[in-house]
Design a protein around this motif. Structure first.
Motif, PDB file in Angstrom:
ATOM      1  N   GLY A  66      15.670  -6.789  12.212  1.00  0.00           N
ATOM      2  CA  GLY A  66      14.732  -6.370  13.797  1.00  0.00           C
ATOM      3  C   GLY A  66      13.441  -6.342  14.304  1.00  0.00           C
ATOM      4  O   GLY A  66      13.276  -7.740  13.742  1.00  0.00           O
ATOM      5  N   ASP A  67      12.924  -5.434  14.400  1.00  0.00           N
ATOM      6  CA  ASP A  67      11.319  -6.095  15.470  1.00  0.00           C
ATOM      7  C   ASP A  67      10.882  -5.394  14.522  1.00  0.00           C
ATOM      8  O   ASP A  67       9.424  -5.125  14.743  1.00  0.00           O
ATOM      9  N   HIS A  68      10.679  -5.348  13.387  1.00  0.00           N
ATOM     10  CA  HIS A  68      10.160  -5.075  11.624  1.00  0.00           C
ATOM     11  C   HIS A  68       9.809  -5.907  10.708  1.00  0.00           C
ATOM     12  O   HIS A  68      11.222  -6.426  10.668  1.00  0.00           O
ATOM     13  N   VAL A  69       8.908  -6.240   9.968  1.00  0.00           N
ATOM     14  CA  VAL A  69       8.849  -6.941   9.022  1.00  0.00           C
ATOM     15  C   VAL A  69       8.947  -6.066   8.095  1.00  0.00           C
ATOM     16  O   VAL A  69       7.611  -5.072   7.757  1.00  0.00           O
ATOM     17  N   LEU A  70       9.254  -5.384   6.521  1.00  0.00           N
ATOM     18  CA  LEU A  70       9.540  -4.906   5.704  1.00  0.00           C
ATOM     19  C   LEU A  70       9.356  -5.318   4.242  1.00  0.00           C
ATOM     20  O   LEU A  70       9.585  -7.186   4.625  1.00  0.00           O
ATOM     21  N   VAL A  71       7.920  -5.031   3.964  1.00  0.00           N
ATOM     22  CA  VAL A  71       7.898  -4.748   2.820  1.00  0.00           C
ATOM     23  C   VAL A  71       7.629  -3.358   2.047  1.00  0.00           C
ATOM     24  O   VAL A  71       7.736  -3.222   2.256  1.00  0.00           O
ATOM     25  N   HIS A  72       7.400  -4.285   0.805  1.00  0.00           N
ATOM     26  CA  HIS A  72       7.436  -2.529  -0.548  1.00  0.00           C
ATOM     27  C   HIS A  72       6.581  -2.589  -1.504  1.00  0.00           C
ATOM     28  O   HIS A  72       5.417  -3.949  -2.001  1.00  0.00           O
ATOM     29  N   GLY A  73       6.052  -1.438  -1.913  1.00  0.00           N
ATOM     30  CA  GLY A  73       4.759  -1.679  -2.833  1.00  0.00           C
ATOM     31  C   GLY A  73       5.267  -0.247  -3.954  1.00  0.00           C
ATOM     32  O   GLY A  73       5.983   0.499  -3.582  1.00  0.00           O
ATOM     33  N   SER A  74       3.969   0.294  -4.745  1.00  0.00           N
ATOM     34  CA  SER A  74       4.264   1.243  -5.572  1.00  0.00           C
ATOM     35  C   SER A  74       3.393   2.444  -5.200  1.00  0.00           C
ATOM     36  O   SER A  74       2.515   1.874  -5.196  1.00  0.00           O
ATOM     37  N   THR A  75       3.766   3.054  -5.066  1.00  0.00           N
ATOM     38  CA  THR A  75       3.846   4.335  -5.275  1.00  0.00           C
ATOM     39  C   THR A  75       2.370   4.802  -5.690  1.00  0.00           C
ATOM     40  O   THR A  75       1.611   5.985  -5.382  1.00  0.00           O
ATOM     41  N   GLY A  76       2.412   4.008  -6.670  1.00  0.00           N
ATOM     42  CA  GLY A  76       0.709   4.244  -8.059  1.00  0.00           C
ATOM     43  C   GLY A  76      -0.548   3.941  -7.290  1.00  0.00           C
ATOM     44  O   GLY A  76      -1.153   3.698  -8.116  1.00  0.00           O
ATOM     45  N   GLY A  77      -0.720   3.392  -6.192  1.00  0.00           N
ATOM     46  CA  GLY A  77      -2.445   3.287  -5.503  1.00  0.00           C
ATOM     47  C   GLY A  77      -1.760   1.617  -5.398  1.00  0.00           C
ATOM     48  O   GLY A  77      -2.970   1.278  -5.180  1.00  0.00           O
ATOM     49  N   LEU A  81      -0.130   1.175   0.242  1.00  0.00           N
ATOM     50  CA  LEU A  81      -0.072   1.655   1.105  1.00  0.00           C
ATOM     51  C   LEU A  81      -1.104   2.172   1.298  1.00  0.00           C
ATOM     52  O   LEU A  81      -1.195   3.162   2.159  1.00  0.00           O
ATOM     53  N   ARG A  82      -2.294   2.063   0.293  1.00  0.00           N
ATOM     54  CA  ARG A  82      -3.707   2.383   0.901  1.00  0.00           C
ATOM     55  C   ARG A  82      -4.377   1.990   2.539  1.00  0.00           C
ATOM     56  O   ARG A  82      -4.780   2.986   2.693  1.00  0.00           O
ATOM     57  N   ALA A  83      -3.790   1.079   2.255  1.00  0.00           N
ATOM     58  CA  ALA A  83      -3.931   0.770   3.518  1.00  0.00           C
ATOM     59  C   ALA A  83      -2.972   1.363   5.123  1.00  0.00           C
ATOM     60  O   ALA A  83      -3.612   1.746   5.872  1.00  0.00           O
ATOM     61  N   ALA A  84      -2.002   1.411   4.375  1.00  0.00           N
ATOM     62  CA  ALA A  84      -1.134   2.159   5.702  1.00  0.00           C
ATOM     63  C   ALA A  84      -1.772   3.527   5.764  1.00  0.00           C
ATOM     64  O   ALA A  84      -1.705   4.214   6.440  1.00  0.00           O
ATOM     65  N   GLY A 120      -1.322  -5.470  12.882  1.00  0.00           N
ATOM     66  CA  GLY A 120      -0.450  -3.820  12.983  1.00  0.00           C
ATOM     67  C   GLY A 120      -1.082  -3.395  12.432  1.00  0.00           C
ATOM     68  O   GLY A 120      -1.866  -3.570  11.389  1.00  0.00           O
ATOM     69  N   VAL A 121      -0.541  -2.055  11.832  1.00  0.00           N
ATOM     70  CA  VAL A 121      -0.525  -0.777  11.071  1.00  0.00           C
ATOM     71  C   VAL A 121       0.104  -0.620  10.353  1.00  0.00           C
ATOM     72  O   VAL A 121       1.373  -0.539  11.047  1.00  0.00           O
ATOM     73  N   LEU A 122       0.185  -0.423   9.079  1.00  0.00           N
ATOM     74  CA  LEU A 122       1.701  -0.191   8.713  1.00  0.00           C
ATOM     75  C   LEU A 122       1.814   1.109   8.662  1.00  0.00           C
ATOM     76  O   LEU A 122       0.953   1.532   8.696  1.00  0.00           O
ATOM     77  N   GLU A 123       3.368   1.180   8.761  1.00  0.00           N
ATOM     78  CA  GLU A 123       4.321   2.373   8.398  1.00  0.00           C
ATOM     79  C   GLU A 123       4.823   2.641   7.236  1.00  0.00           C
ATOM     80  O   GLU A 123       5.887   1.609   7.359  1.00  0.00           O
TER      81      GLU A 123
END
Length: 235
Positions: A66-77, A81-84, A120-123
């Motif tokens: 839709g109106d978003h780009v999805l990416v994924h990352g580790s919860t380990g840091g 994820l830190r930028a978000a 933008g800002v990652l959510e």
């Protein structure tokens, strides 16, 4: 964001992109369908941010939903994820190289391409929706594969975070033309000039070491090799 092939001018401030191309502004693209075709036709983008005072750029697979780009990352840091978590503004760039342009001088030689940068800002996607978001990412990168393999475990889902970037602030630029030339440009027209289009194709699948010899090729892999529905290249 509404977007028309520039030089078309947006009809209102509300529909105008937040940023504009300054150099070679005639190559700016403000057509949402063209943006979607670019994002849906590529598999890797580059995520950039300043984290802890240092610039970081990371290539990663992504999916447009839709109106978003999805990416994924580790919860380990992972840095995304830190930028978000820090609410930092990031940039996500995607480029498709469509061909090399051979002019009669190196100065006029160029590339045909389509590129976009999303700001933008990652959510972070709500954990309750993480399973569906990860499946969407997998289906985008390997269509049909989730149905052929075991489901993700709760531990795997808990170890992964899905982030999204809204397509509100985007700049897209494209070149889709031949070599610069004029009948009276003074160049030696006996020297070849033109465009060499760049095509891509999946290679022969290579089974892993523990896959039994003769194991049937899964439908998801076979479909990649015969796919003809990639977004068309600009002429």
């Amino acid at each position: 964001m509404t977007i028309s092939q520039a030089p078309a001018v947006p009809t209102s401030a509300a529909s105008a992109p937040a940023r504009r191309i300054r150099r070679l502004s005639e190559r700016e693209v403000v057509d949402r369908d063209a943006l979607d075709a670019l994002l849906d036709g590529e598999l890797v983008g580059h995520l950039a941010a300043v984290v802890d005072g240092a610039p970081i750029v990371v290539p990663m697979g992504y999916a447009r939903v839709g109106d978003h780009v999805l990416v994924h990352g580790s919860t380990g840091g992972g840095f995304a994820l830190r930028a978000a978590a820090a609410g930092a503004t990031v940039a996500f760039a995607v480029t498709a190289l469509d061909g090399l342009v051979f002019a009669r001088s190196l100065f006029d030689s160029s590339m045909n391409y389509r590129s976009a940068v999303v700001y933008g800002v990652l959510e972070e996607v709500d954990p309750a929706e993480a399973d569906a978001a990860l499946l969407a990412l997998s289906e985008r990168l390997m269509p049909g594969r989730p149905a052929e393999v075991r489901p993700m475990t709760r531990k795997e889902i808990a170890a992964t975070r899905v982030l999204r970037l809204r397509l509100d602030d985007v700049v897209m630029k494209a070149r889709a033309a031949g070599a610069s030339e004029e009948p009276d440009d003074g160049e030696d027209h006996a020297v070849w000039a033109g465009v060499v289009p760049l095509g891509r194709a999946w290679g022969e699948p290579q089974a892993s070491a523990l896959t039994p010899q003769g194991a049937p090729l899964p439908d998801s892999v076979a479909a990649l090799r015969t796919a003809t529905d990639r977004p068309p290249r600009l002429p």
